[in-house]
Design an enzyme around this catalytic site. Structure first.
Site: not given
Length: 402
Positions: A94, A205, A84, A136, A275-276
């Site tokens: 929220y 991302r 988050h 958070e 892999g990655v």
């Protein structure tokens, strides 16, 4: 919450266990219909592949099961919280989510959603939101306490773009202000946010930082995705490959994540990647090598073939210069360009001898979900303490192994 409210929430556990994904799918559809601006916050690729709906359903189920003692879920809370803060989720989000979640419970359950049940879930959700946003806020505070630290999004310039293999390219990200970047713990990730014309949306991302902390830059190493009908994740990765060049500026969030190297340990360490999935483990291994650590370090990596094998030369160099570094490489396909120093097939720990399963060793696993589960179960079957096995699943967390 009253005891009666807790009992009402717990009574929904069988329904959540059987129909949780149906509920969360309805919830996301409802929320994005009424609050389409949130499509710029959420990873729409994880909506397309249903991983986000599944992850939320599992989280809601776990909360209902532990409503009397939610403190036992703190490791899960921290994992979600780390994601988050990398997406700049704030308390006001929220409130929006809560309104749509309660409305979805009412709409999906119909007559079974009595006023008492909806009130109980409202109180329960508000309690969960307070736990999450409180945790958070502490994570955000830690971010800004670091030298050069920040929260939210900050512009970074791509100073170098380096092709590591036929599929993976590294991007060296430097802050546009020219100052230092805050340190991070090897294994952590950051978020990149790009505008996707295909979706007409900003999309975030997460990418693991693939280098050791250095105070100057962050390096991310991104796999190009194949195919013509890509999910949003693949669109972002391919946009980095195809349209982001040296000198371009992109938005980046501060490093976050709980899948990190235990740097205080002196135990032997084994890195297992597919892999990655090697990217966070590269950061861990590089930091150990650069620090002069004498811990025995074993690198186990599997990929399709020599052409897609990123960081091959770097691993070979570290092995040649450090007696305590050993590598084992598995190629699932043979191209004729491999050296003799590799194994044919998928990663198989049993081919490497019993010393791989030493009980004092720490293990770090990263790759596709099936890859992680396979090797996690294998290590447990060899008597390895699960506390010594660390793993990270890319994307929303759906593996339930611990």
């Amino acid at each position: 919450m009253t005891n009666k409210q807790k009992e009402l929430v717990k009574a929904t556990v069988p329904v959540l266990r059987e129909h949780g994904v149906l509920l969360t799918t309805h919830f996301y559809k409802r929320m994005f219909t009424h609050n389409p601006e949130l499509k710029n916050v959420f990873n729409m690729g994880n909506q397309q592949n249903s991983k986000q709906q599944t992850a939320l359903a599992m989280a809601v189920l776990a909360y209902a099961e532990h409503i009397e003692n939610p403190a036992v879920l703190m490791p899960v809370v921290d994992g979600i919280g780390q994601k988050h803060i990398s997406l700049d989720i704030r308390p006001e989000h929220y409130a929006i989510v809560g309104g749509h979640l309660i409305a979805s419970i009412s709409e999906v359950l119909g007559d079974a959603a009595t006023p008492e049940l909806l009130e109980a879930w409202t109180v329960a959700y508000n309690q969960l939101a307070a736990i999450m946003s409180g945790h958070e806020s502490k994570l955000y505070a830690k971010q800004v306490e670091k030298k050069g630290g920040w929260t939210g999004w900050r512009p970074f310039v791509v100073k170098e773009k380096v092709k590591e293999s036929a599929e993976i390219t590294s991007f060296y990200l430097y802050p546009t202000h020219g100052g230092e970047v805050p340190d991070f713990t090897p294994g952590q990730f950051l978020s990149v946010r790009l505008f996707l014309p295909e979706l007409n949306l900003l999309q975030p991302r997460q990418y693991s930082i693939s280098s050791a902390p250095n105070g100057e830059y962050y390096r991310i190493s991104v796999k190009r995705e194949a195919g013509t009908h890509l999910l949003a994740d693949g669109m972002i990765s391919n946009r980095l490959h195809n349209f982001v060049n040296e000198g371009d500026i992109i938005e980046v969030s501060a490093p976050a994540g709980g899948f990190v190297l235990n740097a205080d340990s002196d135990r032997p360490v084994v890195f297992i990647s597919g892999g990655v999935g090697q990217t966070p483990l590269m950061s861990m291994l590089e930091s150990l090598v650069e620090s002069g650590s004498k811990r025995p370090k074993t690198w186990i990596h599997g990929c399709r073939d020599n052409n897609v094998h990123a960081f091959k030369e770097m691993i070979e160099y570290w092995e040649s210069k450090n007696a305590d570094v050993k590598k084992h490489i598995f190629y699932s396909e043979v191209t004729g360009e491999e050296s003799a120093d590799w194994y044919n097939g998928w990663v198989d720990l049993n081919q490497l001898g019993d010393e791989i399963f030493a009980h004092e060793t720490e293990y770090y696993i990263c790759g596709p979900a099936g890859f992680i589960e396979l090797h996690y179960r294998e290590l447990l079957s060899k008597g390895i303490d699960k506390q010594l096995i660390h793993f990270e699943e890319f994307g929303p967390q759906t593996l339930q192994l611990n």
